[in-house]
Write a protein that holds these residues in place. Structure first.
Motif, PDB file in Angstrom:
ATOM      1  N   HIS A 106     -15.680 -84.519  22.046  1.00  0.00           N
ATOM      2  CA  HIS A 106     -14.878 -85.064  20.944  1.00  0.00           C
ATOM      3  C   HIS A 106     -14.577 -83.984  19.907  1.00  0.00           C
ATOM      4  CE1 HIS A 106     -18.861 -85.463  19.046  1.00  0.00           C
ATOM      5  NE2 HIS A 106     -18.198 -85.406  17.911  1.00  0.00           N
ATOM      6  N   SER A 107     -13.453 -84.168  19.233  1.00  0.00           N
ATOM      7  CA  SER A 107     -12.957 -83.197  18.262  1.00  0.00           C
ATOM      8  C   SER A 107     -12.543 -83.937  16.996  1.00  0.00           C
ATOM      9  CB  SER A 107     -11.761 -82.443  18.859  1.00  0.00           C
ATOM     10  OG  SER A 107     -11.204 -81.568  17.920  1.00  0.00           O
ATOM     11  N   GLY A 108     -13.394 -83.903  15.985  1.00  0.00           N
ATOM     12  CA  GLY A 108     -13.076 -84.595  14.733  1.00  0.00           C
ATOM     13  C   GLY A 108     -12.833 -86.074  14.976  1.00  0.00           C
ATOM     14  N   PRO A 109     -11.658 -86.591  14.568  1.00  0.00           N
ATOM     15  CA  PRO A 109     -11.364 -88.013  14.769  1.00  0.00           C
ATOM     16  C   PRO A 109     -10.968 -88.358  16.202  1.00  0.00           C
ATOM     17  CG  PRO A 109      -9.505 -86.962  13.711  1.00  0.00           C
ATOM     18  CD  PRO A 109     -10.603 -85.928  13.800  1.00  0.00           C
ATOM     19  N   PHE A 110     -10.802 -87.349  17.065  1.00  0.00           N
ATOM     20  CA  PHE A 110     -10.389 -87.579  18.447  1.00  0.00           C
ATOM     21  C   PHE A 110     -11.611 -87.689  19.343  1.00  0.00           C
ATOM     22  CE2 PHE A 110      -6.851 -85.470  16.403  1.00  0.00           C
ATOM     23  CZ  PHE A 110      -5.785 -86.238  16.810  1.00  0.00           C
ATOM     24  N   ASP A 111     -11.616 -88.713  20.185  1.00  0.00           N
ATOM     25  CA  ASP A 111     -12.752 -88.987  21.071  1.00  0.00           C
ATOM     26  C   ASP A 111     -12.789 -87.988  22.229  1.00  0.00           C
ATOM     27  OD1 ASP A 111     -14.968 -90.266  22.032  1.00  0.00           O
ATOM     28  OD2 ASP A 111     -13.978 -92.163  22.473  1.00  0.00           O
ATOM     29  N   SER A 112     -13.870 -88.020  22.975  1.00  0.00           N
ATOM     30  CA  SER A 112     -13.994 -87.167  24.160  1.00  0.00           C
ATOM     31  C   SER A 112     -12.988 -87.613  25.221  1.00  0.00           C
ATOM     32  CB  SER A 112     -15.417 -87.223  24.710  1.00  0.00           C
ATOM     33  OG  SER A 112     -15.738 -88.533  25.083  1.00  0.00           O
ATOM     34  N   VAL A 113     -12.718 -86.725  26.162  1.00  0.00           N
ATOM     35  CA  VAL A 113     -11.754 -86.993  27.227  1.00  0.00           C
ATOM     36  C   VAL A 113     -12.452 -86.813  28.568  1.00  0.00           C
ATOM     37  CG1 VAL A 113      -9.584 -86.249  28.290  1.00  0.00           C
ATOM     38  CG2 VAL A 113      -9.840 -86.164  25.803  1.00  0.00           C
ATOM     39  N   SER A 114     -12.318 -87.802  29.451  1.00  0.00           N
ATOM     40  CA  SER A 114     -12.809 -87.702  30.824  1.00  0.00           C
ATOM     41  C   SER A 114     -11.614 -87.681  31.756  1.00  0.00           C
ATOM     42  CB  SER A 114     -13.693 -88.900  31.172  1.00  0.00           C
ATOM     43  OG  SER A 114     -14.875 -88.862  30.415  1.00  0.00           O
ATOM     44  N   ASN A 115     -11.621 -86.732  32.690  1.00  0.00           N
ATOM     45  CA  ASN A 115     -10.534 -86.606  33.668  1.00  0.00           C
ATOM     46  C   ASN A 115     -11.086 -86.779  35.069  1.00  0.00           C
ATOM     47  OD1 ASN A 115      -8.500 -85.874  31.785  1.00  0.00           O
ATOM     48  ND2 ASN A 115      -9.341 -83.811  31.722  1.00  0.00           N
ATOM     49  N   HIS A 116     -10.323 -87.449  35.907  1.00  0.00           N
ATOM     50  CA  HIS A 116     -10.632 -87.571  37.324  1.00  0.00           C
ATOM     51  C   HIS A 116      -9.437 -87.006  38.084  1.00  0.00           C
ATOM     52  CE1 HIS A 116     -13.988 -90.300  36.492  1.00  0.00           C
ATOM     53  NE2 HIS A 116     -13.208 -90.768  35.545  1.00  0.00           N
ATOM     54  N   ALA A 117      -9.689 -86.132  39.052  1.00  0.00           N
ATOM     55  CA  ALA A 117      -8.586 -85.520  39.793  1.00  0.00           C
ATOM     56  C   ALA A 117      -8.946 -85.384  41.262  1.00  0.00           C
ATOM     57  CB  ALA A 117      -8.271 -84.144  39.207  1.00  0.00           C
ATOM     58  N   PHE A 118      -7.956 -85.647  42.107  1.00  0.00           N
ATOM     59  CA  PHE A 118      -8.060 -85.339  43.523  1.00  0.00           C
ATOM     60  C   PHE A 118      -7.265 -84.068  43.741  1.00  0.00           C
ATOM     61  CE2 PHE A 118      -8.994 -89.849  43.486  1.00  0.00           C
ATOM     62  CZ  PHE A 118     -10.143 -89.869  44.269  1.00  0.00           C
ATOM     63  N   GLU A 119      -7.846 -83.130  44.492  1.00  0.00           N
ATOM     64  CA  GLU A 119      -7.241 -81.816  44.657  1.00  0.00           C
ATOM     65  C   GLU A 119      -7.117 -81.473  46.136  1.00  0.00           C
ATOM     66  OE1 GLU A 119      -9.138 -79.614  40.790  1.00  0.00           O
ATOM     67  OE2 GLU A 119     -10.327 -79.626  42.627  1.00  0.00           O
ATOM     68  N   PHE A 120      -6.109 -80.680  46.438  1.00  0.00           N
ATOM     69  CA  PHE A 120      -6.005 -80.089  47.770  1.00  0.00           C
ATOM     70  C   PHE A 120      -5.421 -78.697  47.604  1.00  0.00           C
ATOM     71  CE2 PHE A 120      -1.948 -82.077  47.027  1.00  0.00           C
ATOM     72  CZ  PHE A 120      -1.036 -81.173  47.545  1.00  0.00           C
ATOM     73  N   GLY A 121      -5.754 -77.830  48.540  1.00  0.00           N
ATOM     74  CA  GLY A 121      -5.267 -76.469  48.424  1.00  0.00           C
ATOM     75  C   GLY A 121      -5.858 -75.568  49.488  1.00  0.00           C
ATOM     76  N   ALA A 122      -5.753 -74.287  49.239  1.00  0.00           N
ATOM     77  CA  ALA A 122      -6.251 -73.269  50.159  1.00  0.00           C
ATOM     78  C   ALA A 122      -7.136 -72.294  49.406  1.00  0.00           C
ATOM     79  CB  ALA A 122      -5.080 -72.535  50.806  1.00  0.00           C
ATOM     80  N   VAL A 123      -8.124 -71.744  50.134  1.00  0.00           N
ATOM     81  CA  VAL A 123      -9.049 -70.759  49.560  1.00  0.00           C
ATOM     82  C   VAL A 123      -9.041 -69.533  50.478  1.00  0.00           C
ATOM     83  CG1 VAL A 123     -11.467 -70.266  49.009  1.00  0.00           C
ATOM     84  CG2 VAL A 123     -10.529 -72.545  48.584  1.00  0.00           C
TER      85      VAL A 123
END
Length: 126
Positions: A106-123
């Protein structure tokens, strides 16, 4: 090092949902150790944990407030957890499909942020 921008379209304030326009931008520095579990000759499970800090900038343009904007900037904690199933396509290249959970404090009056992501790619492994 990282950069993330999230568009904000609503504001939840005192239990009420309001229409608002804005964005949350963070410049990130993280430590990201990981481990690869070999499941077979061609498949592996990649896991990782990232911990670090972000310079978070939040801005809202809200119709009913005077002044009409709400801004804040702080250094906040961030963390990520990821899992990916990888297929070895060649000796140095793998294709992966995975999931990532991210947390931005959280940042001052702004709450924390949770993100969920599905990813695909190459390594490309060196």
């Amino acid at each position: 090092l990282g950069f993330e921008r999230t568009t904000l379209e609503h504001l939840l304030w005192d239990g009420n949902l309001y229409h608002a326009n804005g964005d949350s931008i963070s410049y990130q520095i993280v430590f990201s150790p990981g481990y690869r579990f070999h499941l077979s000759d061609y498949f592996s499970l990649r896991t990782g944990l990232s911990l670090g800090f972000a310079n978070r900038h939040d801005n809202y343009e809200i119709e009913f407030l005077l002044p009409r904007s709400l801004n804040d900037e702080n250094i906040v904690f961030l963390g990520q957890l990821n899992f990916a199933l990888a297929f070895q396509a060649s000796q140095n290249t793998s294709l992966f499909l995975g999931y990532r959970y991210g947390y931005l404090g959280h940042s001052g009056p702004f709450d924390s942020v949770s993100n969920h992501a599905f990813e695909f790619g190459a390594v490309w492994d060196l």
